[in-house]
Scaffold this active site. Sequence first.
Site, PDB file in Angstrom:
ATOM      1  N   MET A   1      -5.755  -7.261   8.360  1.00 35.86           N
ATOM      2  CA  MET A   1      -5.191  -6.271   9.281  1.00 35.86           C
ATOM      3  C   MET A   1      -6.013  -4.997   9.240  1.00 35.86           C
ATOM      4  SD  MET A   1      -1.221  -7.115   8.868  1.00 35.86           S
ATOM      5  CE  MET A   1      -1.381  -6.577   7.222  1.00 35.86           C
TER       6      MET A   1
ATOM      7  N   SER B   1      12.261 -43.455 -19.659  1.00 39.36           N
ATOM      8  CA  SER B   1      11.098 -42.674 -19.276  1.00 39.36           C
ATOM      9  C   SER B   1      10.897 -42.879 -17.772  1.00 39.36           C
ATOM     10  CB  SER B   1       9.869 -43.141 -20.052  1.00 39.36           C
ATOM     11  OG  SER B   1       8.724 -42.489 -19.548  1.00 39.36           O
TER      12      SER B   1
ATOM     13  N   HIS C   1      -9.702 -46.232  -7.570  1.00 41.90           N
ATOM     14  CA  HIS C   1     -10.002 -46.430  -8.985  1.00 41.90           C
ATOM     15  C   HIS C   1     -10.744 -45.223  -9.564  1.00 41.90           C
ATOM     16  CE1 HIS C   1     -12.495 -47.977 -12.330  1.00 41.90           C
ATOM     17  NE2 HIS C   1     -11.362 -48.590 -12.646  1.00 41.90           N
TER      18      HIS C   1
ATOM     19  N   LYS D   1       0.828  -1.196   0.000  1.00 45.79           N
ATOM     20  CA  LYS D   1       0.000   0.000   0.000  1.00 45.79           C
ATOM     21  C   LYS D   1       0.870   1.257   0.000  1.00 45.79           C
ATOM     22  CE  LYS D   1      -3.819  -0.395   2.394  1.00 45.79           C
ATOM     23  NZ  LYS D   1      -4.451  -0.641   3.687  1.00 45.79           N
TER      24      LYS D   1
ATOM     25  N   ARG E   1      -3.084   3.321   8.361  1.00 45.76           N
ATOM     26  CA  ARG E   1      -3.472   2.178   7.520  1.00 45.76           C
ATOM     27  C   ARG E   1      -2.381   1.116   7.498  1.00 45.76           C
ATOM     28  NH1 ARG E   1      -4.603   4.794   1.776  1.00 45.76           N
ATOM     29  NH2 ARG E   1      -5.940   2.937   1.579  1.00 45.76           N
TER      30      ARG E   1
ATOM     31  N   ARG F   1      -0.445 -47.128 -22.572  1.00 48.81           N
ATOM     32  CA  ARG F   1      -0.530 -48.351 -21.777  1.00 48.81           C
ATOM     33  C   ARG F   1      -1.347 -49.373 -22.534  1.00 48.81           C
ATOM     34  NH1 ARG F   1      -2.383 -45.016 -16.679  1.00 48.81           N
ATOM     35  NH2 ARG F   1      -3.412 -44.057 -18.455  1.00 48.81           N
TER      36      ARG F   1
ATOM     37  N   ASN G   1       5.517 -42.312 -10.616  1.00 51.31           N
ATOM     38  CA  ASN G   1       4.604 -42.857  -9.594  1.00 51.31           C
ATOM     39  C   ASN G   1       5.270 -44.033  -8.887  1.00 51.31           C
ATOM     40  OD1 ASN G   1       2.878 -41.046 -10.727  1.00 51.31           O
ATOM     41  ND2 ASN G   1       1.434 -42.551 -11.519  1.00 51.31           N
ATOM     42  N   ASP G   2       5.701 -44.995  -9.690  1.00 50.84           N
ATOM     43  CA  ASP G   2       6.345 -46.158  -9.083  1.00 50.84           C
ATOM     44  C   ASP G   2       7.706 -45.802  -8.510  1.00 50.84           C
ATOM     45  OD1 ASP G   2       4.478 -48.118  -9.156  1.00 50.84           O
ATOM     46  OD2 ASP G   2       5.053 -48.923 -11.110  1.00 50.84           O
TER      47      ASP G   2
ATOM     48  N   TYR H   1      11.460 -34.112 -22.392  1.00 48.15           N
ATOM     49  CA  TYR H   1      10.018 -33.861 -22.442  1.00 48.15           C
ATOM     50  C   TYR H   1       9.363 -34.279 -21.134  1.00 48.15           C
ATOM     51  CZ  TYR H   1       9.450 -38.878 -23.004  1.00 48.15           C
ATOM     52  OH  TYR H   1       9.479 -40.232 -22.783  1.00 48.15           O
TER      53      TYR H   1
ATOM     54  N   CYS I   1       6.813 -39.852 -17.427  1.00 50.86           N
ATOM     55  CA  CYS I   1       5.436 -40.175 -17.797  1.00 50.86           C
ATOM     56  C   CYS I   1       4.544 -40.394 -16.589  1.00 50.86           C
ATOM     57  CB  CYS I   1       5.397 -41.388 -18.715  1.00 50.86           C
ATOM     58  SG  CYS I   1       5.959 -42.896 -17.903  1.00 50.86           S
TER      59      CYS I   1
ATOM     60  N   GLY J   1      -8.428  -8.059   4.378  1.00 48.88           N
ATOM     61  CA  GLY J   1      -9.266  -8.206   5.561  1.00 48.88           C
ATOM     62  C   GLY J   1      -8.544  -8.704   6.801  1.00 48.88           C
TER      63      GLY J   1
ATOM     64  N   ARG K   1      -3.261  -1.337  -6.596  1.00 46.02           N
ATOM     65  CA  ARG K   1      -2.540  -2.614  -6.514  1.00 46.02           C
ATOM     66  C   ARG K   1      -2.949  -3.465  -7.707  1.00 46.02           C
ATOM     67  NH1 ARG K   1      -6.017  -4.427  -1.308  1.00 46.02           N
ATOM     68  NH2 ARG K   1      -7.983  -3.896  -2.239  1.00 46.02           N
TER      69      ARG K   1
HETATM   70  P1  ADP Z   1      -7.902  -2.012   3.481  1.00 48.30           P
HETATM   71  O1  ADP Z   1      -6.538  -2.493   3.265  1.00 48.30           O
HETATM   72  O2  ADP Z   1      -8.732  -2.852   4.375  1.00 48.30           O
HETATM   73  O3  ADP Z   1      -8.592  -1.610   2.206  1.00 48.30           O
HETATM   74  P2  ADP Z   1      -7.384   0.769   3.826  1.00 48.30           P
HETATM   75  O4  ADP Z   1      -6.200   1.236   4.574  1.00 48.30           O
HETATM   76  O5  ADP Z   1      -7.267   0.823   2.375  1.00 48.30           O
HETATM   77  O6  ADP Z   1      -7.750  -0.669   4.334  1.00 48.30           O
HETATM   78  O7  ADP Z   1      -8.605   1.653   4.341  1.00 48.30           O
HETATM   79  C1  ADP Z   1      -9.935   1.268   4.530  1.00 48.30           C
HETATM   80  C2  ADP Z   1     -10.863   2.258   3.814  1.00 48.30           C
HETATM   81  O8  ADP Z   1     -10.641   3.574   4.273  1.00 48.30           O
HETATM   82  C3  ADP Z   1     -10.618   2.287   2.328  1.00 48.30           C
HETATM   83  O9  ADP Z   1     -11.839   2.399   1.666  1.00 48.30           O
HETATM   84  C4  ADP Z   1      -9.803   3.526   2.139  1.00 48.30           C
HETATM   85  O10 ADP Z   1      -9.979   4.060   0.867  1.00 48.30           O
HETATM   86  C5  ADP Z   1     -10.332   4.444   3.217  1.00 48.30           C
HETATM   87  N1  ADP Z   1      -9.295   5.395   3.654  1.00 48.30           N
HETATM   88  C6  ADP Z   1      -8.101   5.094   4.158  1.00 48.30           C
HETATM   89  N2  ADP Z   1      -7.371   6.203   4.413  1.00 48.30           N
HETATM   90  C7  ADP Z   1      -8.145   7.246   4.034  1.00 48.30           C
HETATM   91  C8  ADP Z   1      -7.947   8.651   4.028  1.00 48.30           C
HETATM   92  N3  ADP Z   1      -6.805   9.217   4.437  1.00 48.30           N
HETATM   93  N4  ADP Z   1      -8.953   9.410   3.593  1.00 48.30           N
HETATM   94  C9  ADP Z   1     -10.114   8.846   3.170  1.00 48.30           C
HETATM   95  N5  ADP Z   1     -10.360   7.539   3.151  1.00 48.30           N
HETATM   96  C10 ADP Z   1      -9.382   6.730   3.576  1.00 48.30           C
HETATM   97 MG    MG Z   2      -7.825  -0.588   0.856  1.00 45.12          MG
HETATM   98 MG    MG Z   3       5.056 -48.533 -13.132  1.00 44.74          MG
END
Ligand code: ADP
Ligand code: MG
Ligand code: MG
Length: 968
Positions: A106, A850, A459, A26, A95, A567, A854-855, A938, A918, A104, A336
């Site tokens: 951190m 070859s 099987h 980020k 952030r 085979r 497996n074996d 191959y 193979c 989701g 990203r």
């Molecule tokens: P995540 O990695 O969970 O997306 P973010 O750090 O991107 O967390 O932030 C969560 C939300 O808050 C995102 O929608 C982001 O755009 C918004 N946000 C983060 N920093 C700011 C900021 N300085 N001003 C406005 N919105 C922000």
């Molecule tokens: Mg974000």
């Molecule tokens: Mg064999």
Amino acid sequence: MGGDLPKYVYLLEEGAASMRDLLGGKGAGLAEMTRLGLPVPPGFTITTKACVAYGRKGRFPPGMSAQVEEGLAAIEARAGRTFGDPANPLLVSVRSGAKFSMPGMMDTVLNIGLNDETVRGLADRTGNERFAWDSYRRLIAMFGRIVHDVNGRAFEDILERVKGDRKDADLNPDELKDVVRAFKDLYQTGVARDFPQSPKEQLREAIGAVFRSWNRKRAVDYRTFHKIPHDLGTAANVQAMVFGNMGPDSGTGVAFTRDPSTGAKGIFGEYLANAQGEDVVAGTRNPLKISQLRATHPDLYEQLVRGARLLEEHYRDMQDIEFTVEQGKLWMLQTRAGKRAARAAVAIAVDMARSGLLTEEEAVLRVEPSHVVQLLLPQFDETAKEAARREDRYLATGLNASPGAATGYVVFDPDEAERLGKVEKKPVVLVRVETSPDDVHGILHSKGILTSRGGATSHAAVVTRGLGLPCVAGCEAIHVDYDAGAFTVGDKVVRRGEFLSIDGSTGEVFAGRIPTIDPDYEREEDLQTLLGWADEARRLEVWANADYPRDAIRARAFGAQGIGLCRTEHMFFEMDRLPVVHDMILAAPGYRRVAGQTKILRADLEAAKGERRAELAKRLETLEAQGADLSRRYLGSLEKLGALQREDFTGILRAMDGLPVIIRLIDPPLHEFLPNYESLLVQVTKLSMAREDARLLVRTARSEEDHKFVEEVERAGGGDLAKGVEVLLAKTEFFLEAVRAMREANPMLGLRGCRLGIVFPEITEMQVRAIFEAACRLKRDGVDVQPEIMIPLVGHVNELKVAREALEAVAKRVMEREGVRVAYKFGTMIEIPRAALTADEIARHAEFFSFGTNDLTQTTAGYSRDDAEPKFLLDYVDRGILPFNPFQTIDREGVGQLMRMCVQKGRRVRPDLELGICGEHGGDPDSIAFCHEAGLDYVSCSPFRVPVARLAAAHAKLGSELSRVEDR
Ligand code: ADP
Ligand code: MG
Ligand code: MG
């Protein structure tokens, strides 16, 4: 900044995309956007190193706080506001952001800097009291939840209470003040302290919380699962707030620079007016499609499109962007690489290479082998799958034995599966406790297979993987009752004729129909283009394992450059041939014994005189009569089989015109072709009991199988049950005795492979004759045939020598007789460690090796796969005793070392030795990379894996290891 102390804080202007290790994804993205001149709120990034130090010592490293102060001053200067200034307060967000995105996992805290005084200042300055108090209540809740683990639900409950059935935006300032008061009380109760009024303290605590979130359990688990190192740490980004919740001309959104499911060009995403950050994701209100902005906010839309294009071209990849609009002004908050579906990954890579943004090689590296797998399998429509879950149609999860999705009528009987599938053209899912070779005709005409027993090598699993048919195996939660024509899961019942949907990629089983989307390689033009580029890049050839002409044709269409394993024994299993095969096998041991005795007797006869001579002559006569009978049955059956095999080989050699075809001579122990000992024993017992009273059979018949048996007995007696009992009993007893005599304590290491051809040379000679007759005749017709004869399971060079001499003589005889010369090779499979260790000796008698991995894995590790996988091997992997399943990915240190040694020794003796693999590993991307490194010529895999292998082979050459890690 900071004198001699390490630099922990980087202003956004100081960072760059290349600094992901230090600044996290980020932070690096924000810095890069700043450099590009995009509108990014001012801010700074505290490095991952500071997080690591904090994790070790439990406090911020020396010097960091001073640098944060300086960074804050820089933001204040740029923003023209002051942190904690009641007249014109600066607010910031803190952030999290690690090197690899962990969605989701951190935390982020917004609106830091608000307190009882600055909230009034914010209201005055913006002239928007509602907005100021709304921001304050958000801060208290987020801060309480993230920094001090106060239950987030409790804050929401308060808000709900005040709101009633109105929306967030309907709350007036006084109501929001009440909410803030209640939030503060809740905070005080939960934390046992007042909500901190000092903005600096808020900031310090938020940074600490973001650092600590790196080591929270769910984040640790996520990293373990995704193989992300635990010592990287997260960065913390401190950034001036911009507000999407300042009224109707403000808002927040997320956008992809392309459609993430198709890869189609054009900005794609959602926008929510008058909202802050996480509101879009939370899904509380219905957002607009970004495309709708074109009409409602044309300027904004234009700016977004320009920003998106700039970012995509700059990063040379599709981007996933977060943005916020504050009173009409656009702010970029994150960029990203965007996650994308398989189809989009291919389409984007090809499009970017065509437009010159990427080289063709880069495009090849942008697509993962797993994307190709997905593209070429039928898949469930994801929304339909979700709906099925909501409708409580989810039943159970078994082993994901063979990928792909299937939906169809539940059928328990393979004959019925064949009838419905083949004749009535209905989709069926065959449900069995387990499958056996007797069920193959039903499997072939099913859309998918579900079994309640058996592991990854059962099987059902092996056959379906070879066929590219979806299979969920060993689904122990289901109880199959053939007689009732139903299976149960807990208290749910699924009956014959009802619809069932199985996902072989995930192992999930659903009641009812879930629509599937079918693959079609011919129509995947982008994929074909991309694989064409992969072909130019790779060194390793890709061949296919194919037993039948139709598989060979498919393999060729997928781009196979040869057949690495054909085979021959599968051909013996076909229903119409099985009686001939039985005859042959039952006569073989007797034939061999009598032939041996005859030889000795003849010698004795020559030496004998007088009465003894007469006696011997008489004995010889009887023996010869016996021999004639056995030979008629043994050699006669072989001749019939030979004619059939010639047709098999003709088909496959013709299909592979111009390309090599490696044909492996018979490999499994002969008793595998006979009925199973236990079931014969049961039949003999039943029939013996029924001699007194044949109706007993009818009275005691319970299962579908029992009834079939009664029919069989009747048939054997020409409609007379009692007669049938006698006829069948004699026959079955004979069978039982034959099977008993051939039974082995450990068939995997018994009379099989080349050993079989040495003990019963007539069988392999028949096969070689059939191969060369087919080859010679085809060549006469102008087909370019390149047969390669593979002798399996060689451990000692003499085995190969003996077998080869006998077989090559047969080949020469056929060519002479036919008056045609075909180019051919003789070679061996390397599947026993001794063969690998003595590869130099063996290579003197083999034009190719070859690796039967497996074996080779079984014999190297000492695992019998069928016993190991269900009983302990998968558990080993689960507990980390083994890093992965060595039957899926080559064990480089063990099996791989043997292979390398074998390659070296073999090539030393025969520099043009043809080397390939193979085993099932031939379709596994990691194993393919190993084969590339080990210098094989191959890899050979199932036809359906050929496209994947082409890409994986290119990745191996282009050194994808690095890019794969970066992409995550
Ligand atoms: P995540 O990695 O969970 O997306 P973010 O750090 O991107 O967390 O932030 C969560 C939300 O808050 C995102 O929608 C982001 O755009 C918004 N946000 C983060 N920093 C700011 C900021 N300085 N001003 C406005 N919105 C922000
Ligand atoms: Mg974000
Ligand atoms: Mg064999």
